[in-house]
Design an enzyme around this catalytic site. Structure first.
Site, PDB file in Angstrom:
ATOM      1  N   GLU A 117       0.983  -1.201   0.177  1.00 13.47           N
ATOM      2  CA  GLU A 117       0.078   0.007  -0.035  1.00 13.47           C
ATOM      3  C   GLU A 117       0.980   1.359   0.071  1.00 13.47           C
ATOM      4  O   GLU A 117       1.521   1.424   0.924  1.00 13.47           O
ATOM      5  CB  GLU A 117      -0.864  -0.078   1.062  1.00 13.47           C
ATOM      6  CG  GLU A 117      -1.757  -1.331   1.411  1.00 13.47           C
ATOM      7  CD  GLU A 117      -2.911  -1.242   0.516  1.00 13.47           C
ATOM      8  OE1 GLU A 117      -3.286   0.001  -0.059  1.00 13.47           O
ATOM      9  OE2 GLU A 117      -3.444  -2.315   0.316  1.00 13.47           O
TER      10      GLU A 117
ATOM     11  N   GLU B  20      19.715 -37.270 -51.663  1.00 15.08           N
ATOM     12  CA  GLU B  20      18.696 -36.992 -52.448  1.00 15.08           C
ATOM     13  C   GLU B  20      17.422 -37.742 -51.609  1.00 15.08           C
ATOM     14  O   GLU B  20      17.541 -39.018 -51.279  1.00 15.08           O
ATOM     15  CB  GLU B  20      18.702 -37.927 -53.746  1.00 15.08           C
ATOM     16  CG  GLU B  20      19.719 -37.093 -54.617  1.00 15.08           C
ATOM     17  CD  GLU B  20      19.339 -35.874 -55.299  1.00 15.08           C
ATOM     18  OE1 GLU B  20      18.156 -35.591 -55.216  1.00 15.08           O
ATOM     19  OE2 GLU B  20      20.239 -35.262 -55.653  1.00 15.08           O
TER      20      GLU B  20
END
Length: 1098
Positions: free
Chosen positions: A49, A482
């Site tokens: 606060e 490949e």
């Protein structure tokens, strides 16, 4: 707040001891956020606060800031109190997430994060802390001391439990935990329902470990457009920042980033001893399977790190670089479903990137593409060990070489053919279809590859392939894979490709950990040695060490003779046996060679290093190795607004630099041009205008041809860059403090005023106002000069003849190449190795020049220049060049750098040209500190000015005031001879490194005690004896002559006495009779002067 008396309106009596309170004691709040944090997260939260007024006026905010500033900072600092550490698995080292961390006596546990990390806030005291993970033995560390300040670190290493049991047992252990402090005995406490021993009825059975968790597989399979791929990469970079580093190596023709994802436990840097691996996909834009597999692989590695043993081990021990797409432009125009087409195969300039790399057997005439250049630079910057290039259209692993000298399809074997076959099989054997060797029976029914692998050239000949360039020009072994018969399959087929290749992709990465590896270090100080050649007997392919001395050499199992050799060090050979699975560690410690000609340690005075010299040596080494220079460039960006500046603005810039940076700049006029424009020289140094004889001096020159003003603008920006970063960047500051830098931005200001922007081939402005090409006007001998030199030439000649320069760099335009002396046609060039090396330093630090593609279609300049360097006469031979004059009369090597094909490119290109040349210009400031330097003195310590330093029996440099000399030399061993009148000749051997500052030597001359190569004492004694003999001989001769003279004088007297008696007879007698008479009268047969005189008289 700390008074505990807030005095808030409506609650004047409210007090809080020390300004704090328990929430519920103050008032009850159900559903509060701070309680949720504490109960359901690892976070301890409080509620503050801050003031009585909830929404105070804005004018009060400054007061609130003053009240709370220190408190906010102090609270943040409290995150570092208590205990912190990691929880890891004992077998694999994988991080354990969600492990419970329990503190005895405190009924609140927390859990570890994703990477096994935990932070437990505790006040000072002594605690027992336990880590609990389901399926693992619990571990307790007793008596943990928590002190004020920084958190103490304790790490937990967890072992799997054996089987379930009813009771809890405790096992004392010393090895389970790793702490940063002193060794603390630990206790392993098993959680309930777990035991570390078999049950009574199963004591004879082996322990049963819990089943290995299955790795997480990719969940989404789709074709990723460029935007989609970019977001995917950014997402994983953000989600896994501790193991992922996303970067770009350049841009495609259309401006797409060539992204690379590095994955490792320290992904942003090269870690010493950790090999570098790479996958590249989508080189042909319409061959997309590799692109998608690599994105799947990124997801797989990230998702399974820390939980899957195999993945975690790979990531922790390897730096894996993944480039999903090398040809993003081509991909964007490819078509889904394409089986064997070509749409999208090439880049946006319609060039096949796998035919675009320099080739060892053939000349590639196609212009080098941006994607190719970016990848070549990338591969030169990181010490890659193994790589694969993923393609589509067949199902096979293809290994080097891809071509041969004849250009036909036949087996082209590389020196490491057996290694390539092994790593290729490592991939093909893990692919359930590839290893069968019949890839595409529907498309190519006759095609067969044994074991699913093939030599590239035997399959079909490819010139300019990336895999061959990798092997020939770097340490990296690369194959081409490949992945399938269909180039662009439908998206629904992608899960099948992942399943077929996921094991193979991981297995191929593991091959980087085979062969031999180690570190090559200096035996003197233990530092790693870069660029050491690692050679293997009977394999004609060497690799080199990385910048910290580490290396990796792929080899098949067997025993090999391995040699480490480096300039300036004695080579070391050893035998290494490579195991069937794994790698053999072979470290080398090299000893520096001795510096004198007899191989003995140097005698006499050795230079002492002050702290400043040590700092400079450290800086030169840092900037010469690895990414040191690159990091300097990236850390010193300056704001600039590039444009071309005419003569007046140029002069204003130079004056502005001297006004704004008066302590490090000095401006002087070298002379004036034909049209009375001043030729300026700007010196940048910590003591401008003062002669600091021990510092190297470098000259940067531009604008000798007025139609090529790029160099002028680059040097103006370079000068501003140095000045602005002085005092801010330590490296730049040190370089300026230790170097004298002279910048001449425009030699031909008159020609520059005539040149026209955007004219790439025009010669307007090339010459000065008299129409003379100034680079043909530098003649040192009057006999070579036909007409009087131009005023611009005279100004530069005077500057060059100061003879205090170590290196000169001239910037020109019209090509992309670095040239070295000579411009004139000569059969051979002394010290050519050094001159070529200096030019190569500039070219290698330029992103394009070193690639050798200097082809300029606008002016017909030659292309494919090796390393972007050539002798100037090979480019355009001519007499009277500034470069040649600097060599012959200034005794200073000069290289000429041609910054681009266009003489006068648009101003918009200047920023790019600056970015390309900034690093290279800085590299010259580093290079000028290398070579060999020293001082020549006599035995009394007096410096000897004008002594000749002969390098390798050829090139000569001269000592200046103070006896100083400095010569640049290529890396290697060099012979130095020092010669001075009246002194004995001195010889030394020096070793020059490519990454260390100049060797500093002291040459002490002794008086020359030899005469004609013989000892002075012997020569003096011999001379004395000879003189004595000569004197004795002279005396004897004098005595003989004196006696003879007296006899002759007596005869003459008698002749005169009887002259009257014979006068008549003589007159009547012939000359012969007279002689006869005289002969009978005088029996002396000699013919003296008196006889001759007398004969003439009668």
């Amino acid at each position: 707040m700390k008074t505990g008396q807030p005095n808030c309106p409506g609650a004047k009596d409210e007090t809080f001891k020390d300004g704090i309170t328990n929430g519920a004691q103050w008032y009850d709040v159900p559903g509060g956020m701070q309680d949720y944090n504490y109960l359901h997260g690892n976070c301890l939260e409080i509620t503050m606060e801050l003031s009585c007024c909830k929404y105070p006026p804005a004018s009060e905010l400054h007061k609130e800031w003053d009240l709370n500033r220190e408190s906010l900072l102090a609270y943040i600092e409290k995150v570092h109190i208590g205990v912190r550490g990691y929880v890891k698995e004992a077998i694999s080292g994988a991080a354990l997430a969600n492990a419970s961390i329990m503190v005895a006596g405190i009924r609140h546990n927390l859990t570890t994060g994703t990477h096994g990390e935990y932070y437990r806030l505790l006040v000072p005291g002594t605690y027992n802390i336990t880590a609990v993970v389901p399926g693992y033995k619990s571990v307790t560390i007793n008596s943990v001391q928590v002190l004020e300040g920084k958190a103490v670190e304790h790490n937990f290493t967890m072992s799997p439990v054996v089987s379930e049991g009813a009771d809890s047992t405790t096992v004392r252990t010393e090895s389970m935990t790793s702490t940063s402090g002193p060794s603390i005995p630990t206790t392993t406490t098993n959680s309930p329902n777990s035991t570390v021993v078999p049950s009574e009825e199963n004591k004879s059975s082996p322990p049963i470990l819990p089943p290995e968790p299955q790795p997480i597989q990719p969940q989404e399979f789709r074709h990723h457009t460029y935007v989609d791929m970019e977001l995917f990469l950014r997402k994983y970079s953000s989600e896994f920042p501790s193991i992922v580093h996303l970067y770009s190596v350049g841009r495609s023709v259309d401006g797409h980033e060539l992204y690379v994802m590095a994955i490792s436990d320290n992904p942003a840097v090269h870690e010493h001893g950790e090999p570098e691996f790479k996958y590249i996909g989508n080189m042909h834009g319409n061959e997309v399977v590799g692109r998608e597999l690599l994105l799947n692989l990124i997801e797989y590695l990230c998702r399974n790190y820390g939980t899957d043993t195999e993945v975690t081990k790979l990531v922790n021990s390897t730096r894996i670089h993944i480039m999903p797409s090398m040809n993003p432009d081509g991909y964007e125009i490819g078509t889904e479903g394409d089986v064997k087409g070509y749409k999208g195969r090439n880049n946006s300039n319609n060039f096949d990137l796998n035919r675009n790399f320099p080739d060892q057997f053939a000349t590639i005439t196609d212009p080098r593409q941006p994607e190719t250049i970016a990848v070549m630079n990338w591969l030169k910057s990181i010490p890659f060990v193994l790589s694969a290039n993923l393609h589509g259209g067949s199902l096979v692993v293809n290994y080097p070489y891809d071509d041969d000298k004849k250009g036909i399809s036949q087996y082209s074997q590389s020196p490491d053919d057996q290694v390539f076959q092994r790593v290729s099989r490592a991939y093909s054997q893990e692919n359930p279809l590839m290893h069968n060797g019949h890839p595409c029976e529907d498309l190519y029914p006759g095609e067969y590859f044994e074991d699913g692998i093939t030599n590239g050239a035997q399959w079909y000949n490819v010139r300019g392939s990336m895999q061959d360039w990798n092997y020939v020009n770097t340490n990296c072994f690369e194959v081409t894979i490949e992945l399938g018969c269909v180039k662009y399959p439908m998206a629904k087929e992608l899960p099948k490709y992942w399943e077929q290749n996921r094991r193979a992709l991981l297995q191929f990465i593991k091959q980087v950990h085979t062969g031999v590896k180690g570190t090559v270090s200096d035996s003197r100080d233990g530092t790693g040695i870069p660029n050491v050649t690692i050679s293997v007997d009977e394999i004609d392919h060497n690799i080199t060490t990385a910048h910290t001395g580490d290396y990796w050499r792929l080899l098949n199992p067997g025993t090999y003779s391995v040699t480490a050799s480096a300039h300036g060090y004695k080579s070391v050979k050893t035998y290494a046996t490579v195991p069937k699975d794994g790698v053999e560690v072979v470290d080398f410690r090299l000893t520096r060679v001795h510096s004198d000609s007899n191989g003995q340690p140097l005698k006499g005075p050795q230079p002492t290093q002050n702290p400043s010299e040590k700092e400079l040596q450290s800086l030169i080494k840092d900037l010469s190795l690895g990414q040191g220079l690159e990091q300097l460039v990236s850390s010193t960006d300056t704001e600039n607004n590039f444009r071309y500046r005419g003569y007046k603005e140029l002069a204003g810039v130079l004056r502005g630099l001297t006004l704004n940076f008066p302590k490090i700049t000095s401006l002087r006029s070298l002379g004036q041009s034909v049209e009375f424009r001043t030729i300026w020289a700007l010196e940048i140094s910590n003591k401008p205008g003062e002669a600091e004889l021990s510092e190297p001096k470098i000259r940067f020159v531009a604008g000798i041809h007025g139609n090529a003003p790029v160099g002028t603008e680059l040097l103006l920006e370079f000068a501003a860059f140095l000045c602005i970063n002085y005092g801010k960047n330590p490296a730049i500051t040190k370089l300026i403090n230790e170097t004298r830098i002279v910048i001449v931005p425009s030699v031909n200001p008159d020609g520059r005023e005539l040149a026209v922007e955007k004219e790439c081939t025009s010669t307007q402005g090339l010459s000065n106002a008299h129409g003379k090409d100034l680079d043909t006007d530098f003649f040192g001998n009057a006999s070579q000069r036909v007409v009087e030199s131009q005023p611009e030439t005279r100004a530069m000649m005077d500057l060059i003849l100061e003879k205090s320069y170590t290196l000169s760099v001239a910037l020109d335009g019209g090509s992309l190449v670095a040239t070295y002396p000579y411009d004139k046609p000569v059969q051979s060039v002394e010290n050519e190795g050094t001159l070529k090396y200096l030019a190569s330093v500039y070219a290698n630090n330029h992103p394009k020049m070193h690639l050798g593609d200097a082809g300029c279609s606008n002016n017909g300049q030659m292309s494919n220049i090796p390393d972007g360097v050539m002798r100037a006469a090979e480019r355009q031979s001519h007499m009277g060049s500034m470069k040649d004059f600097s060599m012959d009369f200034g005794h200073c090597p000069e290289i000429t750098v041609y910054t681009g094909c266009c003489f006068f490119p648009p101003a918009e290109q200047l920023a790019t040209l600056w970015a390309e040349n900034k690093k290279a210009l800085l590299s010259m400031l580093v290079e000028v500190h290398k070579g060999v330097r020293g001082v020549v003195r006599d035995k009394s310590g007096k410096p000897i000015v004008g002594a000749i330093i002969v390098l390798n029996g050829g090139v000569r440099v001269f000592t200046t005031e103070g006896g100083y000399f400095h010569a640049l030399l290529a890396p290697g061993n060099h012979n130095i001879e020092a010669v001075a009148d009246g002194y004995q000749q001195q010889r030394q051997e020096v070793v020059v490194s490519s990454y260390e500052a100049a060797n500093s030597i002291i040459i002490v001359f002794d008086m020359d005690n030899s005469i004609f190569g013989l000892p002075r004492e012997f020569v003096v004694a011999s001379a004395a004896a000879s003189m004595t003999a000569l004197v004795v001989t002279a005396c004897i001769i004098w005595c003989v002559c004196a006696a003879k003279s007296n006899r002759q004088k007596d005869g003459f007297h008698r002749l005169r006495q009887h002259r009257d008696d014979y006068e008549d007879e003589i007159r009547l007698t012939s000359m012969g009779s007279k002689k006869s008479l005289l002969a009978h009268e005088f029996q002396d047969e000699s013919e003296s002067d008196e006889e001759t005189l007398y004969a003439n008289k009668i």
